[in-house]
Design an enzyme around this catalytic site. Structure first.
Site, PDB file in Angstrom:
ATOM      1  CB  CYS A  89     125.038  22.093  95.646  1.00 17.43           C
ATOM      2  SG  CYS A  89     125.339  22.555  93.931  1.00 17.43           S
ATOM      3  CG  HIS A 131     130.617  20.221  94.969  1.00 20.89           C
ATOM      4  ND1 HIS A 131     129.587  19.685  95.701  1.00 20.89           N
ATOM      5  CD2 HIS A 131     130.071  21.224  94.232  1.00 20.89           C
ATOM      6  CE1 HIS A 131     128.457  20.330  95.414  1.00 20.89           C
ATOM      7  NE2 HIS A 131     128.738  21.271  94.527  1.00 20.89           N
ATOM      8  CD  GLU A 132     132.123  24.072  92.799  1.00 21.74           C
ATOM      9  OE1 GLU A 132     131.465  24.249  91.739  1.00 21.74           O
ATOM     10  OE2 GLU A 132     131.592  24.099  93.919  1.00 21.74           O
ATOM     11  CG  HIS A 135     128.711  21.604  89.681  1.00 21.32           C
ATOM     12  ND1 HIS A 135     127.360  21.457  89.479  1.00 21.32           N
ATOM     13  CD2 HIS A 135     128.864  21.958  90.974  1.00 21.32           C
ATOM     14  CE1 HIS A 135     126.714  21.703  90.599  1.00 21.32           C
ATOM     15  NE2 HIS A 135     127.607  22.003  91.536  1.00 21.32           N
TER      16      HIS A 135
END
Length: 174
Positions: A89, A131-132, A135
């Site tokens: 990351c 993953h994004e 976030h």
């Protein structure tokens, strides 16, 4: 376009849930362009708005010669089949640990013009998309690590073993 500062683990904004985008204007287009420039300068493959200090539900990605912007994304479906692969990351420069993610994912949202947008990812691309999206919900990749890897990662962070932010790494970071 401008290169933005990427927030590093410890910044509280990384744990905050981003707010839905309701205004699709030149400011949003500029933010997306700046985020893509920042992503490329950092040798990354994905970057969420809260990683650059903006609490908007927006992320950018670049993979396999393509790039894109996702606004207000949501998961439509993920596969039950998973894979374990190293994940990193940009907010944890230099840390890579194996994590388990669905092998396939389909996300739906809109683009910077407010037009419907959908992406289907497999393997690394599915990992990038998920993953994004994490976030934007205040979830970090270390939250997906096995307990022993998470403990080791936290020890390394406390010892100051993160690389200098945004220097090109040997592998792309999400």
């Amino acid at each position: 376009m401008a290169r933005l500062d990427i927030k590093i683990f410890g910044d509280p904004i990384l744990r905050m849930r981003a707010r839905e985008v309701t205004t699709f204007d030149g400011g949003l287009h500029a933010l997306a362009g700046d985020m893509l420039d920042t992503l490329r300068a950092a040798n990354g493959v994905g970057l969420a708005a809260n990683q650059v200090g903006v609490l908007k539900r927006l992320f950018v990605w670049e993979h396999a010669g393509r790039d894109g912007v996702f606004v207000n994304p949501e998961v439509v479906e993920t596969s039950t089949e998973t894979e374990i692969a190293d994940e990193g990351c940009l907010s944890f420069p230099g840390l890579f640990y194996p994590s388990e993610r669905p092998l396939r994912a389909r996300l739906r949202g809109v683009d910077v013009y407010g037009e419907p947008h959908e992406e289907v990812g497999e393997g690394l691309f599915a990992r990038i998309l998920l993953h994004e999206l994490d976030h934007l919900n205040g979830i970090l990749f270390i939250d997906h690590l096995a307990r022993h890897d998470r403990k080791e990662a936290m020890r390394r962070i406390r010892r100051g073993e993160l690389e200098q932010p945004h220097e090109p790494a040997s592998a792309p970071e999400l």
